[in-house]
Each structure stands twice: as C-alpha cells, then as structure tokens.
Design an enzyme around this catalytic site. Structure first.
Site, PDB file in Angstrom:
ATOM      1  N   LEU A  33       0.812  -1.216   0.000  1.00 31.38           N
ATOM      2  CA  LEU A  33       0.000   0.000   0.000  1.00 31.38           C
ATOM      3  C   LEU A  33       0.849   1.270   0.000  1.00 31.38           C
ATOM      4  O   LEU A  33       1.913   1.327   0.603  1.00 31.38           O
ATOM      5  CB  LEU A  33      -0.925  -0.001   1.220  1.00 31.38           C
ATOM      6  N   HIS A  37      -3.505   4.172  -2.427  1.00 31.17           N
ATOM      7  CA  HIS A  37      -4.454   3.261  -1.756  1.00 31.17           C
ATOM      8  C   HIS A  37      -5.057   3.946  -0.525  1.00 31.17           C
ATOM      9  O   HIS A  37      -6.259   3.816  -0.256  1.00 31.17           O
ATOM     10  CB  HIS A  37      -3.742   1.987  -1.290  1.00 31.17           C
TER      11      HIS A  37
END
Ligand code: AMP
Length: 280
Positions: A33, A37
C-alpha cells in the site's frame, strides 16, 4: 482490526454488519500500500460505518510473462497502515482459497477490454472482472472504491456493475502523485534511480497535453503527437500506447468532447507504467 483469509468468515462478518444497518465500504487492492491506496481508504472511511480492504495479488490478471512472482508483497506493513487508517477488516486470501483447482467460471466483456491495456494484456481484464465479481459476492459492501490511476479498469468495473446489476456503488477517486508528478504505484519500486528520474516523462507529457486542451485544442491527433514528441526525448522510455478515448466506451475519438480519457502506457527500462488525465 481483523485479518481474515477465509471466505466464509469474511462474508459472515460483513453480513452481520449489514444486518445491524451499517454501511460498508470495500477497497480492493493488491497490497504493498501507498498514499494512492490510502486515499481510497480515507474516502471509504468518510462515507461508511465499516471499511474492508482486500489484499490479494490475483494470479488470474497476470499474463504468463508478467510480474506475478516479483510483485511486491508486505502484509505486516500493509496491516500497520490499515490499522492506522481505522480499517475494520482486511481480507487476505491465499490463491487456493479464491480459486479451486478445477475453477472454470469467468466474467468478461467485449469492447472496453480490447482497447488500451487490453491490447498488450489480453487476459488482464477478464482476471480483474472475475476477481472483483468474487470480492463483491464475498463482501456485500454498499460502496467500492477504485482509483482513476487505472482508468480503464474503473470504466470496466462501472460497466460490469451496470450490465450485471451488482448491488454496489462504484466510487472513482483521483490519482495521487509523488511531489514531482509521478503517479504513485506499487510498481514504482522496480525503478532504479536513473529510471525513477526518467519516469517523470509520463506526467510531464500529460501535463503538456492538459495545457493544450485547456488552451482549446480538441484534435486528438495533435494531442497524441504532443505527448509522443515529449516521450521521445527520454532515451529510457519506450511507448506502448498513447490514446485519446471516450471515458465511458474506451473507444478512440478524433475530437475531444464530453468526458475524454487521455491515457498512456510507457516502458521505462523493463517496467511498464501507466498514467492518464481526464478532460471534462
Ligand atoms: P492495485 O493495488 O495497484 O491493484 O490498486 C488498488 C486500487 O488502488 C485501484 O483501484 C487503483 O486504481 C488504486 N490506485 C493505485 N494507485 C493509485 C494512485 N496513485 N492514486 C489513486 N488510486 C490509486
């Protein structure tokens, strides 16, 4: 925050939330991530009572010569980031949990999937649609959040949901960029120092295209050659495609009108990067 790799357990948790009248947001990801994100997760947090993040590097959407094995993975780090954002549940299944050994059902569409990335990645969008359909069945969320970074994917998922009557609202979120303009991507980790610098040519060329359109240029060919000429100045860059398409149909247009997607895919060394802008 709970982490589950089990389909039945995940479905039960989400169904209980729904029975309590809670709104659920889903953020599908392949993990590793970054701020892109996290922007989706924050939007989901703001608009729902519970947030589920799925982390699954989906083998079905990778072609045989693509980077499935080397795709970056770090569940501990991802879990820490999700916890910080107040995520309620991470769904992190093994491929064997998602795909039985005799799996043979697919979700696919014609048209939208054959353009842009579909030309060089022929199995990609079938894999995306199949896994996203599965996620929507496992996690009966109210809203699902997708980034404009993958604009063709966003258009395809919206169309799939419309055509197949999935009971979920798709929310598109803007591209998050590094300070110097490079669109954030888990694949940026493949770039060495020189390539990282060269990768700026993508956002630079799109910025010039944006300026052209803002100054009234409507001719797609002129916009494409402006981008092509800028990308040609970067020796480490090799263009896969530069296209101007209607954002709804993903069909090439000759003249900009309505919501138009200007999308590019460029190899920097061995790494294939995508970026785009949408003109209203
Ligand atoms: P991925 O993990 O690459 O499959 O991406 C998961 C979701 O995050 C997709 O909906 C992407 O479009 C979105 N996403 C990835 N990078 C960005 C970014 N730089 N800005 C906004 N959304 C992004």
């Amino acid at each position: 925050m709970k982490i589950s790799g089990n389909i039945n357990e995940t479905r039960t948790i989400v169904k209980e939330w729904k029975q309590q009248g809670l709104k659920v947001g889903l953020v599908p990801t392949m993990g590793y991530l970054h701020e892109g994100h996290l922007s989706l997760i924050r939007r989901a947090k703001a608009e729902n009572d519970r947030v589920v993040v799925s982390i699954f590097v989906n083998p079905m959407q990778f072609g045989p010569t693509e980077d499935l094995a080397s795709y970056p993975r770090d569940l501990d780090r991802d879990a820490g980031l999700c916890e910080n954002e107040g995520v309620d549940l991470i769904f992190h299944p093994e491929p064997s949990e998602m795909y039985e050994s005799d799996f043979c059902s697919y979700v696919d569409m014609s048209g939208l999937t054959e353009e842009l990335c579909g030309k060089s990645r022929p199995v990609h969008f079938r894999g995306v649609q199949t896994v996203v359909s599965k996620l929507f069945h496992i996690i009966p969320a109210d809203h699902a959040y997708f980034g404009q970074k993958d604009a063709q994917q966003l258009a395809i998922i919206k169309r799939m949901v419309r055509d197949l009557n999935f009971d979920i609202e798709i929310v598109g979120c803007p591209i998050v960029r590094e300070e110097d303009g490079l669109a954030k991507s888990s694949r940026n980790t493949y770039l060495n120092k020189e390539e990282r610098q060269a990768a700026l040519i993508l956002s630079k060329s799109l910025k010039a295209a944006k300026e052209l359109t803002e100054n009234g240029e409507k001719d797609a060919e002129k916009i494409i050659s402006c981008i092509r000429n800028i990308i040609h100045t970067e020796p480490l860059a090799r263009t896969d495609y530069i296209e101007v398409v209607d954002f709804d149909t993903i069909k090439p247009v000759k003249t900009i009108k309505g919501t138009t997607l200007i999308a590019i895919a460029v190899y920097i060394g061995k790494t294939r990067l995508i970026d785009n802008i949408i003109t209203a």
